[in-house]
Design a protein around this motif. Structure first.
Motif, short mmCIF file in Angstrom:
data_model
loop_
_atom_site.label_atom_id
_atom_site.label_comp_id
_atom_site.label_asym_id
_atom_site.label_seq_id
_atom_site.Cartn_x
_atom_site.Cartn_y
_atom_site.Cartn_z
N GLN A 132 0.82 -1.20 0.00
CA GLN A 132 0.00 0.00 0.00
C GLN A 132 0.86 1.26 0.00
OE1 GLN A 132 -2.80 -0.67 3.24
NE2 GLN A 132 -3.66 -2.44 2.19
N GLY A 133 2.08 1.16 0.54
CA GLY A 133 2.98 2.30 0.50
C GLY A 133 3.69 2.45 -0.82
N LEU A 134 4.27 1.37 -1.31
CA LEU A 134 5.11 1.44 -2.50
C LEU A 134 4.30 1.43 -3.81
CD1 LEU A 134 7.93 -1.01 -1.40
CD2 LEU A 134 8.15 1.46 -1.68
N VAL A 135 3.27 0.60 -3.86
CA VAL A 135 2.52 0.43 -5.10
C VAL A 135 1.34 1.41 -5.17
CG1 VAL A 135 1.24 -1.20 -6.54
CG2 VAL A 135 3.24 -1.98 -5.23
N ASP A 136 0.48 1.36 -4.14
CA ASP A 136 -0.72 2.20 -4.19
C ASP A 136 -0.41 3.69 -4.02
OD1 ASP A 136 -2.10 -0.15 -4.44
OD2 ASP A 136 -2.80 -0.21 -2.37
N ALA A 137 0.45 4.02 -3.05
CA ALA A 137 0.71 5.44 -2.75
C ALA A 137 1.83 6.02 -3.60
CB ALA A 137 1.03 5.61 -1.27
N ALA A 138 2.99 5.35 -3.62
CA ALA A 138 4.15 5.91 -4.33
C ALA A 138 4.17 5.54 -5.81
CB ALA A 138 5.44 5.43 -3.67
N ARG A 139 3.42 4.51 -6.18
CA ARG A 139 3.36 4.06 -7.58
C ARG A 139 4.77 3.83 -8.15
NH1 ARG A 139 -0.55 7.95 -6.95
NH2 ARG A 139 0.74 9.61 -7.83
N VAL A 140 5.55 3.06 -7.41
CA VAL A 140 6.93 2.76 -7.82
C VAL A 140 6.95 2.13 -9.20
CG1 VAL A 140 8.93 1.30 -7.32
CG2 VAL A 140 7.83 2.58 -5.47
N GLN A 141 7.87 2.62 -10.04
CA GLN A 141 7.99 2.15 -11.42
C GLN A 141 9.41 1.69 -11.71
OE1 GLN A 141 6.60 5.20 -14.11
NE2 GLN A 141 4.89 5.75 -12.76
N ALA A 142 9.55 0.95 -12.79
CA ALA A 142 10.85 0.46 -13.21
C ALA A 142 11.82 1.62 -13.42
CB ALA A 142 10.72 -0.34 -14.50
N GLY A 143 13.03 1.43 -12.91
CA GLY A 143 14.07 2.43 -13.08
C GLY A 143 14.13 3.47 -11.98
N GLN A 144 13.13 3.53 -11.13
CA GLN A 144 13.17 4.51 -10.04
C GLN A 144 14.12 4.03 -8.95
OE1 GLN A 144 8.97 5.12 -8.94
NE2 GLN A 144 9.05 7.06 -10.06
N ARG A 145 14.58 5.00 -8.16
CA ARG A 145 15.51 4.72 -7.06
C ARG A 145 14.76 4.83 -5.74
NH1 ARG A 145 19.43 8.69 -6.86
NH2 ARG A 145 20.90 7.28 -5.83
N VAL A 146 14.81 3.73 -4.96
CA VAL A 146 14.02 3.60 -3.73
C VAL A 146 14.93 3.27 -2.56
CG1 VAL A 146 12.17 2.32 -2.59
CG2 VAL A 146 12.02 2.83 -5.05
N LEU A 147 14.71 3.95 -1.45
CA LEU A 147 15.42 3.67 -0.20
C LEU A 147 14.45 3.01 0.78
CD1 LEU A 147 17.99 4.07 1.63
CD2 LEU A 147 16.89 6.18 2.43
N ILE A 148 14.87 1.90 1.38
CA ILE A 148 14.05 1.18 2.36
C ILE A 148 14.72 1.22 3.72
CG2 ILE A 148 12.90 -0.99 2.94
CD1 ILE A 148 11.95 0.09 0.27
N HIS A 149 14.10 1.87 4.70
CA HIS A 149 14.59 1.81 6.08
C HIS A 149 14.28 0.44 6.67
CE1 HIS A 149 15.57 6.08 7.03
NE2 HIS A 149 14.74 6.33 6.02
#
Length: 308
Positions: A132-149
């Motif tokens: 719900q955070g990454l897909v629904d809210a942030a709509r993470v896509q291929a090639g993006q840079r993501v930091l995970i705590h």
């Protein structure tokens, strides 16, 4: 049935295994014979009274369940014998540490075929939080840079895998002893947060997934228009306003049941893209010991109660 309840707030010792009546499913609900139940940090906060989500005891904590449908009430979308998993009723009481749980049938999904019940029970709350955070809210896509705590934790280790499944370049924060574990999840880079200031190590990120109340500091590593996803500070209006003022997006996540997302997660599991890690299992009667283990904050992945 056997179930774990508490009569008062307090430490793990307030959790007691008792014999009680099994629930009766209402219209649209299923009665699940629970084989395993996941343990989450929120369970500990509710048990202690630090997060009085369920009001005053007595009550039973626990939401993550995996098991077999025992009964299906009229209107339910499953049949007896179906294997299901889910996080029913959250944030209301589900009494998940029990042999039987009654759940709305649209709040559970068919269990991934690739997983046994123990590993399936490790998924719902943590994977839905990440999804719900990454897909629904942030709509993470291929090639993006993501930091995970907290990339090695219950939510974090699934967030790494979900972001990778979306095609992102993933950087995880974890102690040095957990770097190999986080790399094994698919992380492209891992930073030791104990020795390195992440705000100096990464810049211009598209998304930060924050599960450690580091929202204010995380803001500095986001590119303009980037998204800060926060699961600990989701109600912090001052932080949300600051994020907006600096030209970034704020997404505060409080997880909710969602069978459609669970079905997507199950598909990724069966395709070999996501694998929950279970660090320890405990018998239902040893729920107090399970809480003690989670409370150390050193667990890789999840702790699960075996019920049947």
């Amino acid at each position: 049935m056997r179930a774990v309840i508490q009569e008062s707030f307090g430490g793990p010792d307030v959790l007691k295994a008792v014999t009680t009546e099994r629930p009766v499913p209402l219209a649209g609900e299923v009665l699940v014979r629970v084989h395993a139940s996941g343990v989450n940090p929120v369970d500990l906060a509710v048990r202690s009274g630090a997060y009085p989500l369920l009001g005053e005891p007595p009550f039973g904590v626990g939401w993550d369940v995996s098991g077999v449908v025992e009964e299906a009430a009229p209107g339910a979308r499953f049949a007896p014998g179906d294997e299901v998993f889910g996080m029913p009723l959250f944030p209301r009481a589900a009494n998940g540490y029990a042999e039987y749980v009654a759940a709305p049938s649209r709040q559970v999904a068919r269990k991934p075929a690739a997983l046994d019940h123990v590993h399936a029970a490790a998924l719902p709350l943590a994977s839905l939080t990440a999804w719900q955070g990454l897909v629904d809210a942030a709509r993470v896509q291929a090639g993006q840079r993501v930091l995970i705590h907290r990339a090695a934790g219950g939510v974090g280790h699934l967030a790494v895998q979900i972001a990778k499944a979306r095609g992102a370049h993933v950087t995880g924060l974890a102690s040095a002893a957990k770097h190999d574990f986080v790399r094994g999840l698919g992380a492209d880079d891992v930073i030791d947060y104990r020795t390195t200031d992440f705000t100096e190590a990464v810049k211009d990120l598209d998304v930060v997934f924050d599960s450690s109340s580091e929202g204010a500091r995380s803001l500095s590593v986001l590119r303009p228009g980037g998204t800060l996803v926060s699961i600990m500070e989701h109600g912090d209006h001052e932080l949300a306003a600051r994020v907006a003022a600096e030209g970034r997006r704020f997404a505060g996540i409080s997880v909710e049941p969602d069978y459609a997302s669970l079905e997507e997660i199950a598909r990724l599991v069966d395709a070999g893209r996501i694998r929950p890690h279970v660090a320890e299992t405990f018998a239902l009667a040893d729920a107090a010991r399970a809480h003690e283990s989670v409370a150390t904050g050193r667990t890789r992945g999840k702790v699960v109660l075996t019920v049947a």
